[in-house]
Design a protein around this motif. Structure first.
Motif, short mmCIF file in Angstrom:
data_model
loop_
_atom_site.label_atom_id
_atom_site.label_comp_id
_atom_site.label_asym_id
_atom_site.label_seq_id
_atom_site.Cartn_x
_atom_site.Cartn_y
_atom_site.Cartn_z
N GLY A 1 0.59 -0.97 -0.42
CA GLY A 1 0.05 -0.61 -0.07
C GLY A 1 0.46 1.44 0.23
O GLY A 1 1.76 1.35 0.24
N ASN A 2 0.44 2.28 -0.69
CA ASN A 2 0.56 3.79 0.02
C ASN A 2 0.45 4.28 1.42
O ASN A 2 -0.87 4.56 0.93
CB ASN A 2 0.41 4.56 -1.59
N VAL A 3 1.22 5.41 1.35
CA VAL A 3 0.67 6.44 2.59
C VAL A 3 0.49 7.46 2.10
O VAL A 3 1.29 8.32 1.07
CB VAL A 3 1.87 6.16 3.85
N PHE A 4 -1.16 7.89 2.99
CA PHE A 4 -1.35 9.29 2.06
C PHE A 4 -1.02 10.40 3.64
O PHE A 4 -1.02 10.38 4.25
CB PHE A 4 -2.57 9.46 1.49
N LEU A 5 -1.11 11.99 3.65
CA LEU A 5 -1.85 12.69 4.64
C LEU A 5 -1.73 13.48 3.77
O LEU A 5 -1.82 14.28 2.63
CB LEU A 5 0.55 12.76 4.62
N CYS A 6 -2.81 14.42 4.46
CA CYS A 6 -3.44 16.18 4.41
C CYS A 6 -3.64 16.57 5.35
O CYS A 6 -2.89 16.25 6.18
CB CYS A 6 -5.19 15.20 3.68
N GLY A 7 -3.83 17.89 4.93
CA GLY A 7 -3.65 18.90 5.79
C GLY A 7 -4.16 20.17 5.23
O GLY A 7 -4.49 20.49 4.67
N CYS A 8 -4.45 21.04 5.91
CA CYS A 8 -4.79 22.26 6.21
C CYS A 8 -3.81 23.41 6.26
O CYS A 8 -3.56 23.51 7.02
CB CYS A 8 -6.39 22.79 6.51
N GLY A 9 -3.82 24.69 5.32
CA GLY A 9 -2.50 25.74 5.85
C GLY A 9 -1.68 25.42 6.71
O GLY A 9 -1.25 24.48 5.07
N ALA A 10 -0.97 25.39 7.92
CA ALA A 10 0.52 25.10 7.82
C ALA A 10 0.33 23.56 7.92
O ALA A 10 1.64 23.08 7.18
CB ALA A 10 0.63 25.30 9.31
N THR A 11 -0.88 22.69 8.41
CA THR A 11 -0.62 20.80 8.34
C THR A 11 -0.50 20.64 6.58
O THR A 11 -0.12 19.61 6.51
CB THR A 11 -1.56 20.19 9.21
N GLY A 12 -1.28 21.16 6.40
CA GLY A 12 -0.75 20.77 4.32
C GLY A 12 0.20 20.89 3.60
O GLY A 12 0.83 19.72 3.36
N ARG A 13 0.90 22.30 4.10
CA ARG A 13 2.66 22.36 4.24
C ARG A 13 2.86 21.41 4.73
O ARG A 13 4.21 20.81 3.03
CB ARG A 13 2.64 23.75 4.49
N LEU A 14 3.31 20.85 6.01
CA LEU A 14 3.40 19.46 6.74
C LEU A 14 3.64 18.06 5.63
O LEU A 14 4.82 17.82 5.39
CB LEU A 14 3.70 20.40 7.79
N SER A 15 2.84 18.23 4.88
CA SER A 15 2.13 16.83 4.23
C SER A 15 2.91 17.45 2.77
O SER A 15 3.37 15.95 2.56
CB SER A 15 0.61 16.55 4.32
N LEU A 16 2.69 18.21 2.69
CA LEU A 16 3.52 18.23 1.65
C LEU A 16 5.06 17.95 1.15
O LEU A 16 6.29 17.67 0.69
CB LEU A 16 3.34 19.77 0.69
N ALA A 17 5.33 18.96 2.39
CA ALA A 17 6.90 18.92 2.97
C ALA A 17 7.36 16.89 3.13
O ALA A 17 8.72 16.86 2.53
CB ALA A 17 7.29 19.75 4.07
N LEU A 18 6.48 16.46 3.46
CA LEU A 18 7.12 15.07 4.11
C LEU A 18 7.25 14.25 2.48
O LEU A 18 7.51 13.32 2.85
CB LEU A 18 5.63 14.87 5.47
N GLU A 19 6.15 14.37 2.23
CA GLU A 19 6.33 13.98 0.82
C GLU A 19 7.30 14.40 -0.30
O GLU A 19 8.59 13.28 -0.62
CB GLU A 19 5.18 14.04 -0.68
N THR A 20 7.50 15.40 0.03
CA THR A 20 9.27 15.79 -0.31
C THR A 20 10.62 14.79 0.13
O THR A 20 11.40 14.87 -0.49
CB THR A 20 9.37 17.42 -0.51
N LEU A 21 10.56 15.06 1.34
CA LEU A 21 11.55 15.01 1.78
C LEU A 21 11.14 13.01 2.26
O LEU A 21 12.58 12.29 1.61
CB LEU A 21 11.33 15.04 3.73
#
Length: 507
Positions: free
Chosen positions: A82-102
Motif C-alpha cells: 500500500g501507499n501512505v497519504f498525508l493531508c492537512g490544511c494551511g500549515a498542516t497541508g504544507r507539512l504534508s507536502l513537505a514530508l512527501e518531498t522529504l
C-alpha cells in the motif's frame, strides 16, 4: 444587506466554530509581552520562543508510544504493497507536502520514495498562496483524496492542528470507508474539550474505524498560530513514523535526539537577522529569500506570514497590478517556473483543475508564482535585499547583507535539518512581525479572517481587547456583525481586529 446576510450566515453556524476553549487557541503565559520584547529586547524574545518550543518538544516525548504505533502502521502498509497519504490544511497541508518531498529526497529508501503522497486543501497552488474557504468543506477533502487514487490498501494520516478542520475530517472519514486500513487522525487538543466544542470532532474521536493520535503540547507562542508549535510536533511525529517505519522501536531515541539538537543549538544569532530584516522593511525595502536544498521549508514560513499577519501575499507574475509581498522566494538553480516547482516538490505539480476553482488553484496559476532564477529580475525593482539559506559543507549557511551564520548540521538526518530550520525561521519571522507591530502582546491583531475558524478567532480577540479597554463584555453576535461591516471597508494595510475594536467602542 449583503453584509448583514453574510454575518447572519456565519452566526447561524457559529457554534460549530467557537473554538476559544481549545488549548491551541489559548494565550501562552510565557509570551504575554512578546510584542514588547520583539521591539525592545530581541535576545530575550528569542530565548522566550526557544523555551516555548522546548516545552512543546518535551511534552511530545510523552507521545512516543503512539508515534511508535503509527510507525508500525506505516511499515505494515508498505510491506503489504500500500501507499501512505498525508493531508492537512494551511500549515498542516504544507507539512504534508513537505514530508512527501522529504520522502523523495531521502528519509525513505529509494524503492519507497514514490509511495508517499501529501495533499492540502486547495492542492499544490495553496502551498504558496492561501486559498480562502477550502478548509471549511469536508466534501473537498474526500474529493481530493479520491482523485489522488486512494485505495483499499492505502493508509491516510489526517493531520489537523486543532482537531476540528472540516476538510481533514472529510478526508479522514472517507478513508475509513475506502481502505481496509484504519486512517490515523493527528491533532493537538484534549479529547474532552474537543468533543465538547466541535460535534464533527466528537464524531471522529468516537469512530471505531479511525486511530487517534493526540499530540497536545500546550498553547502556541502566538495565540492561535498553529503554524508554530502544533505543526512542528506534528511534522516531527509523522516524519519519524515514516523514517522509522521499519524499526518503530527507534522512535523514542530519535525524539530525544531531536530535542537535544534543538536545545543545544544556540539561537542567539537570530537577533541580528531579525533586526536586519525588520529594519529593511521599515525603510521601505523587500527581501528575496534564495535557497537551494531547503525550498519547501523556506516557502512554508514565508507563505504563512501573509494570512497570519495580513500581509500582501506572494504576487503572481501573470496577474499584473498586485501589491508586492514583503518577501519572495527564489530557487536560483532553476531556469524557469516549471523547473523550479518540479525541483521544490521533487515531482510534477498536482493542481486542482476543477471548473469552479481552476482560476485560483490550477497549474497555470501556480506557475505564475515564478520562484525560479527569474525571481531576481522580477524583484529587482522592489529594493530587495537577499537572504540566502544555502547548503554548505558544514550544514546550512545563512546570509543577509553583512549578517551571516553557519549551522553545523551536516551530520544530522535530513528530517532534523528541515525541522530545526523550521523552528528557527518561525522564531525569526514571528519576531520580525512583532517589530513591525503586527500583533499586540501575543494576540494576532492583524489576523486575516478568511474562513469561519479565523472569523471566530478575530471576534474573540476583539472581545478580549474591548474588555481590556473598557472593562465591559462585548456581545459575540454584535461583535461579529461589526466585523463583517468593517471588512467591507477595510483598507489594504489596516488591521481588522483593531479597526473593528474602534468601531465597536464608538457604537
Amino acid at each position: 444587506m449583503k453584509t448583514a446576510a453574510n454575518a447572519d450566515e456565519f452566526l447561524f453556524m457559529a457554534d460549530q466554530f467557537r473554538l476559544g476553549e481549545l488549548v491551541t487557541e489559548q494565550p501562552h503565559p510565557l509570551t504575554r509581552n512578546l510584542s514588547e520584547l520583539a521591539r525592545h529586547d530581541l535576545p530575550q524574545a528569542v530565548a522566550t520562543l526557544k523555551e516555548v518550543d522546548r516545552l512543546a518538544l518535551e511534552k511530545l516525548s510523552a507521545c512516543a508510544n503512539g508515534i511508535q504505533a503509527l510507525a508500525a502502521a506505516v511499515g505494515d502498509t508498505f510491506a503489504a504493497g500500500g501507499n501512505v497519504f498525508l493531508c492537512g490544511c494551511g500549515a498542516t497541508g504544507r507539512l504534508s507536502l513537505a514530508l512527501e518531498t522529504l520522502s523523495r529526497e531521502g528519509i525513505l529508501p529509494p524503492e519507497l520514495a514514490g509511495r508517499v503522497t501529501g495533499f492540502m486543501a486547495g492542492g499544490d497552488a495553496a502551498l504558496i498562496r492561501s486559498l480562502e474557504g477550502f478548509e471549511d468543506f469536508p466534501a473537498y477533502g474526500e474529493r481530493q483524496l479520491r482523485e489522488l487514487g486512494f485505495g483499499e490498501k492505502d493508509l491516510l494520516l489526517a493531520i489537523t492542528e486543532g482537531g476540528e478542520t472540516p476538510f481533514v475530517i472529510g478526508a479522514c472519514e472517507a478513508a475509513a470507508t475506502i481502505s481496509r486500513r484504519k486512517p490515523w487522525f493527528l491533532y493537538c487538543n484534549p479529547d474532552t474539550t474537543l468533543a465538547r466544542v466541535a460535534e464533527r470532532s466528537r464524531r471522529v474521536l468516537e469512530h471505531p474505524g479511525i486511530h487517534k493520535l493526540n499530540l497536545c503540547v500546550g498553547p502556541m507562542a502566538l495565540t492561535g498560530s498553529t503554524r508554530m508549535q502544533a505543526s512542528t510536533v506534528q511534522m516531527l511525529a509523522a516524519g519519524l513514523a515514516l523514517e522509522h517505519h521499519a524499526a518503530p522501536k527507534e522512535v523514542p531515541a530519535a525524539l530525544e535526539d531531536f530535542n537535544r539538537l534543538a536545545m543545544k543549538t544556540d539561537w542567539g544569532f537570530l537577533a541580528e537577522f531579525i533586526a536586519a530584516e525588520s529594519d529593511h522593511y521599515t525603510a521601505g525595502g523587500h527581501i528575496l529569500y534564495e535557497t537551494d536544498a531547503y525550498g519547501i521549508t523556506v516557502l512554508a514560513d514565508t507563505t504563512e506570514r501573509s494570512p497570519t499577519f495580513s500581509l500582501p501575499a506572494f504576487e503572481n507574475t501573470r496577474l499584473p497590478g498586485q501589491p508586492a509581498s514583503l518577501c519572495y522566494l527564489c530557487l536560483p538553480h532553476s531556469p524557469d517556473s516549471a523547473a523550479a516547482w518540479a525541483h521544490l516538490l521533487r515531482r510534477t505539480p498536482r493542481c486542482l483543475e476543477w471548473e469552479e476553482c481552476r482560476s485560483v488553484a490550477g497549474l497555470e496559476t501556480l506557475l505564475g508564482f515564478d520562484i525560479s532564477l527569474k525571481a531576481r529580475t522580477h524583484r529587482r525593482s522592489k529594493n530587495s535585499d537577499t537572504f540566502c539559506i544555502l547548503q554548505s559543507e558544514t550544514g546550512i549557511s545563512l546570509n543577509l547583507g553583512p549578517v551571516s551564520h553557519q549551522l553545523a548540521l551536516a551530520e544530522q538526518p535530513l528530517l532534523f535539518r528541515h525541522l530545526l530550520l523550521k523552528l528557527l525561521l518561525n522564531t525569526h519571522s514571528t519576531l520580525v512581525m512583532g517589530r513591525l507591530g503586527r500583533y499586540e502582546g501575543n494576540l494576532m491583531t492583524w489576523v486575516k479572517p478568511s474562513n469561519n475558524k479565523l472569523i471566530d478567532r478575530a471576534v474573540r480577540f476583539i472581545r478580549e481587547l474591548y474588555h481590556r479597554r473598557t472593562g465591559q463584555e462585548a456581545d459575540y453576535a454584535e461583535t461579529a456583525r461589526v466585523l463583517y461591516r468593517v471588512r467591507e471597508t477595510l483598507g489594504p494595510d489596516e488591521a481588522i481586529v483593531l479597526k473593528t475594536l474602534d468601531a465597536l467602542s464608538c457604537s
